[in-house]
Design an enzyme around this catalytic site. Structure first.
Site, mmCIF file in Angstrom:
data_model
loop_
_atom_site.group_PDB
_atom_site.id
_atom_site.type_symbol
_atom_site.label_atom_id
_atom_site.label_comp_id
_atom_site.label_asym_id
_atom_site.label_seq_id
_atom_site.Cartn_x
_atom_site.Cartn_y
_atom_site.Cartn_z
ATOM 1 N N GLY A 1 -2.863 -5.154 5.703
ATOM 2 C CA GLY A 1 -3.358 -4.712 6.895
ATOM 3 C C GLY A 1 -4.389 -3.542 6.399
ATOM 4 N N VAL A 2 -5.424 -3.646 6.326
ATOM 5 C CA VAL A 2 -6.632 -2.578 6.056
ATOM 6 C C VAL A 2 -7.306 -2.080 7.367
ATOM 7 C CG1 VAL A 2 -6.407 -3.382 3.930
ATOM 8 C CG2 VAL A 2 -8.432 -4.274 5.248
ATOM 9 N N GLY A 3 -6.574 -1.788 8.464
ATOM 10 C CA GLY A 3 -7.260 -1.058 9.506
ATOM 11 C C GLY A 3 -7.204 0.216 9.130
ATOM 12 N N GLN A 4 -7.037 0.972 10.290
ATOM 13 C CA GLN A 4 -7.509 2.632 10.273
ATOM 14 C C GLN A 4 -6.290 3.271 9.263
ATOM 15 O OE1 GLN A 4 -10.657 2.940 10.978
ATOM 16 N NE2 GLN A 4 -10.096 4.792 11.837
ATOM 17 N N VAL A 5 -4.979 3.075 9.560
ATOM 18 C CA VAL A 5 -4.004 3.507 8.715
ATOM 19 C C VAL A 5 -3.814 2.988 7.315
ATOM 20 C CG1 VAL A 5 -1.379 3.814 8.744
ATOM 21 C CG2 VAL A 5 -2.496 4.169 10.829
ATOM 22 N N GLY A 6 -4.114 1.655 7.417
ATOM 23 C CA GLY A 6 -4.108 0.981 5.757
ATOM 24 C C GLY A 6 -5.296 1.490 5.071
ATOM 25 N N LYS B 1 5.820 3.734 25.490
ATOM 26 C CA LYS B 1 4.399 3.111 24.671
ATOM 27 C C LYS B 1 3.769 2.212 25.918
ATOM 28 C CE LYS B 1 3.063 2.209 20.471
ATOM 29 N NZ LYS B 1 2.968 3.191 19.400
#
Length: 366
Positions: free
Chosen positions: A191-196, A92
């Site tokens: 969390g409502v980013g790309q994955v969310g 990472k």
């Protein structure tokens, strides 16, 4: 570039102490005065293959915080890639600073640091990094994935990550409720980013009742308007009555301050390192009767996607079919947890280590 390798046991809490405790192969410190680049690359274990894991950019409060994050994240990638059946090790990278610092020169300089490792580390996008950023990095190294489809890559891996989380959530629901149906289940997505965002789409289609929270209000309003989800303040999400808590932002949200506030039967989300202390908090969740779907198990869809891209054998249908297997793997880990009376996190780590030890014909110290 400073390359740190562990050669002896030193005091706990120091850099060498941390990499010795988690048994990392390398911690690479990258600095470029001209662009302002400050980055860390953690290579945990390469028994199964080159260490693949994304790069995230974050304004860490301290360098110590960044070191801890890259070490925990790279270790998690070792387990994630192993459980997913990939011939890839764990690595990472983190870039320290405001994402606004990114430009072509900045990203290409990071790409040269990746290239200097000769393929031991393969990067991809993570928090605050996009496919367009990977294009700049790819100008300096071939050891990069997550490129746009127009550039011959597989594109954004977030939809596949979300699908894997969805599969893991359904498996955990089956264990907790006797059925994997999420219809009518109250699910809190943090969390409502790309994955969310993509996870919510799957939940909406299945008829779940969705609570959403995020530190970015504009994202919340957009998602709420398009899905009918209920917006919840970030500070009270842990106090809400819900069936499933889905952490999809940064890690360590399951900690001493939050764990007693949770009112759910299942935890299944896309964030990495959700347990601040994996041994302590995993045990507490088990004692409270909360089913925990280990994050590195169920959020592996993204690395399955970029792994196929890296090895030049990308077929979308095959990638989604392989990601769907997360359902069965998750169920088997939860069954192992119950049978052996150990936290699900420990059960998953044992399974991941077993594959690495069998292939590497070594006994792992970590």
């Amino acid at each position: 570039m400073l390359e740190i390798k562990t050669t002896e046991t030193v005091r706990e809490g120091s850099i060498f102490g941390q990499i010795s405790t988690m048994d990392h192969e390398q911690l690479v410190v990258c600095h470029d005065q001209a662009t302002g680049l400050k980055a860390l690359i953690g290579i945990h274990n390469t028994t199964l293959g080159p260490a693949l894991g994304g790069t995230r950019m974050w304004p860490y409060a301290t360098e110590e915080e960044a070191i801890t994050d890259v070490l925990r994240l790279s270790r998690g990638m070792t387990f994630k890639n192993s459980l997913a059946g990939l011939n890839l090790g764990g690595g990472k990278a983190v870039i320290i600073g405001d994402p606004k610092l990114k430009n072509e020169a900045f990203l290409r300089r990071f790409g040269r640091f990746v290239e200097s490792l000769g393929g031991r580390y393969v990067t991809a996008e993570d928090v605050n990094m996009k496919t367009s950023d990977m294009e700049y990095i790819a100008m300096e190294t071939r050891h990069v994935t997550g490129l746009p489809q127009i550039k011959g890559g597989a594109g954004d891996p977030s939809p596949v990550t979300a699908y894997g989380v969805y599969m893991g959530m359904k498996a955990a629901a089956k264990k907790a409720f006797g059925s994997d149906s999420l219809t009518g289940k109250k699910i809190g997505v943090q969390g409502v980013g790309q994955v969310g965002k993509y996870l919510i789409e799957y939940l909406v289609k299945e008829g779940a009742e969705i609570l959403i929270t995020d530190i970015f209000e504009d994202k919340l309003k957009e998602i709420a308007k398009s899905t009918g989800a209920t917006v919840v303040d970030p500070n009270v999400i842990y106090d809400m009555q819900m069936d499933i808590y889905a952490p999809c932002a940064l890690g360590a949200t399951i900690n001493d301050q939050t764990i007693d506030r949770l009112k759910c039967k299942v935890i299944a989300g896309g964030a990495n390192n959700q347990l601040k202390d994996e041994a302590k908090h995993g045990q507490i969740l088990m004692s409270k009767g909360i089913i925990y779907a280990p994050d590195f198990l169920i959020n592996a869809g993204g690395v399955i996607n970029v792994g196929a891209e890296y090895y030049g054998d990308y077929h979308k249908e095959i990638v989604f079919a392989q990601t769907e297997k997360i359902y069965d793997t998750c169920l088997s880990i939860l069954d192992k947890s119950e049978k052996e009376n150990i936290p699900a996190q420990e059960a998953a780590i044992q399974a991941a280590k077993a594959r690495i030890e069998a292939i590497g014909r070594v006994k792992l110290p970590f």
